[in-house]
Design a protein around this motif. Sequence first.
Motif, short mmCIF file in Angstrom:
data_model
loop_
_atom_site.label_atom_id
_atom_site.label_comp_id
_atom_site.label_asym_id
_atom_site.label_seq_id
_atom_site.Cartn_x
_atom_site.Cartn_y
_atom_site.Cartn_z
N ILE A 108 45.13 40.04 38.75
CA ILE A 108 43.77 39.68 38.32
C ILE A 108 43.82 38.79 37.08
CG2 ILE A 108 41.64 40.61 37.31
CD1 ILE A 108 41.71 41.01 40.28
N LYS A 109 44.65 39.18 36.12
CA LYS A 109 44.77 38.38 34.89
C LYS A 109 45.36 37.00 35.18
CE LYS A 109 46.61 42.03 32.72
NZ LYS A 109 47.22 42.90 31.69
N SER A 110 46.30 36.94 36.11
CA SER A 110 46.90 35.64 36.42
C SER A 110 45.88 34.69 37.04
CB SER A 110 48.09 35.82 37.37
OG SER A 110 47.66 36.08 38.69
N GLN A 139 36.31 40.88 49.69
CA GLN A 139 35.44 40.33 48.64
C GLN A 139 33.98 40.43 49.01
OE1 GLN A 139 35.21 36.03 48.48
NE2 GLN A 139 35.41 36.03 46.26
N SER A 140 33.15 40.72 48.02
CA SER A 140 31.71 40.71 48.19
C SER A 140 31.07 40.32 46.86
CB SER A 140 31.21 42.09 48.63
OG SER A 140 29.80 42.09 48.79
N VAL A 141 29.91 39.68 46.90
CA VAL A 141 29.24 39.25 45.66
C VAL A 141 27.81 39.75 45.64
CG1 VAL A 141 30.70 37.22 45.31
CG2 VAL A 141 28.61 37.02 46.66
N MET A 142 27.31 39.97 44.44
CA MET A 142 25.92 40.37 44.22
C MET A 142 25.39 39.59 43.02
SD MET A 142 25.94 44.50 44.74
CE MET A 142 24.16 44.56 44.44
N TYR A 169 32.86 41.91 43.81
CA TYR A 169 33.68 43.08 44.14
C TYR A 169 34.94 42.59 44.85
CZ TYR A 169 29.81 46.29 43.10
OH TYR A 169 28.81 47.01 42.48
N LEU A 170 36.10 43.02 44.38
CA LEU A 170 37.38 42.73 45.02
C LEU A 170 38.00 44.06 45.43
CD1 LEU A 170 38.69 40.04 42.49
CD2 LEU A 170 37.71 39.62 44.76
N PHE A 171 38.32 44.23 46.69
CA PHE A 171 38.73 45.54 47.17
C PHE A 171 39.72 45.40 48.32
CE2 PHE A 171 34.47 44.26 48.57
CZ PHE A 171 34.73 43.94 49.90
N GLU A 178 47.84 45.19 49.80
CA GLU A 178 47.00 44.37 50.66
C GLU A 178 46.04 43.51 49.83
OE1 GLU A 178 43.27 45.56 53.27
OE2 GLU A 178 45.13 46.09 54.33
N LEU A 179 45.43 44.10 48.81
CA LEU A 179 44.52 43.35 47.95
C LEU A 179 45.27 42.28 47.18
CD1 LEU A 179 41.81 42.73 46.74
CD2 LEU A 179 42.11 44.64 45.15
N ILE A 180 46.43 42.59 46.65
CA ILE A 180 47.22 41.60 45.92
C ILE A 180 47.53 40.40 46.83
CG2 ILE A 180 49.49 41.14 44.89
CD1 ILE A 180 49.41 43.97 43.74
#
Length: 308
Positions: free
Chosen positions: A9-11, A83-86, A98-100, A106-108
Motif C-alpha cells: 500500500i505504501k509503495s 476494489q470498490s469506491v464510495m 475499499y481494497l479487499f 491475493e490482494l497484494i
Amino acid sequence: WDSPLGLEIKSIFRSNVIGLPQTEPMFTAVFVHPQASIKLLTQVRNLVYVFTLDKQSGGSKFLQKRISEDTKQKINSDTSFFQSVMKDEYARGQEVMYLFGKTESELIHNLKQNKERILDYFNVIERKRLQANLLSTKSTTGFTEMLSKEVKCELSFPIGYVLADKKEAFYWFRQIDANMDKDIFIAWKPYVSEYQLLPDSIVFWRDEIARANLFEDPENPESYLLTEKVNADVFARQMSLNKNFAMEVRGLWKTNNLSMGGSFIGYALVDEKNSRLFYIEGFTYAPGRNKREIMRELEAILWTFKLN
C-alpha cells in the motif's frame, strides 16, 4: 501497516512523482485504525480501507462487518474483485476506496497489477477538486474569452495570472510572487503528420518554442530555456484530454546557462478541423520548495483546455 500488504500500500501511494527535481511522494499516506473516531475521518479528503477475509484482527473484523454477505461471497469466488469506491461517506466531497481480497497474497497480487489505475483514480479526483476551485473565480475570464476569440480554444486560469507575452502562434501566461513562478503557455503550428506526436518530436518542438520565446532575462536572448535530457528522463504517455487524443510529456527544464531550472508538464494534441497541432505546457520555477502541489495545479489548469 508494516506487513507485506502494508508495504505494498505504501509503495503505491508513496511512489515518487515523476518529473520533479527532488523526491516527493504522490500522496501523503498515514495509517489510521479503522475504529478511529468519526471526527478524525471527516477531516481527510481521501480515505482508503484495506482488509482481507483471512485476517481476524480487530480492525479486519470491524471492516468485514461493514460489508454484506453477498459481497463476502463475491470476494471469495471472484479473484478479480478487489476494489470498490464510495463518495461522501463521512464528509461532503470525500472519496473512499475499499481494497479487499480473500487472502493477503491475493490482494497484494491485484494491487501490483493495478497500481497505475488506483493512482490515476485519486489523481483525477484531486485534479477535479482543483478545477472546481479554479472555475469558481471570474477574475480571469477575460483571458478565456481572448483565447476563444483569437485562437479558437479555451483555457481557464486562477486568480493572479497575467498575460506575459503574445506572439503569432504563441501565448504565455504567468503568476509570479516572491517564492515561485508559475507559467502556462500555448503554441501551435500546422499539423502535417502523426509523427509530430512522437515524444522526441514533441520535445524537439518544445525546445524550439522555448528558445524563441522563453528567457531567464528578456533582455538577453541567450538565456533561453531548454529541456533537461542529460541528467534526467522525459516521461511520455498517451491519453485522452477532454475527448482529444493527446501525448503527455513530463520532465525537467533548465536555462542554457544553468542558472535556473524546474519541472514541466505538457500536452500535444491535434485540432483536426483546422489542421493545427497544439502544445500546451505548465512549468514552474520554485527553488527550495516542494513542487508536487504546484504541478498538480498546473496540470489542473491544462486540463481545462478545449478546442472550440
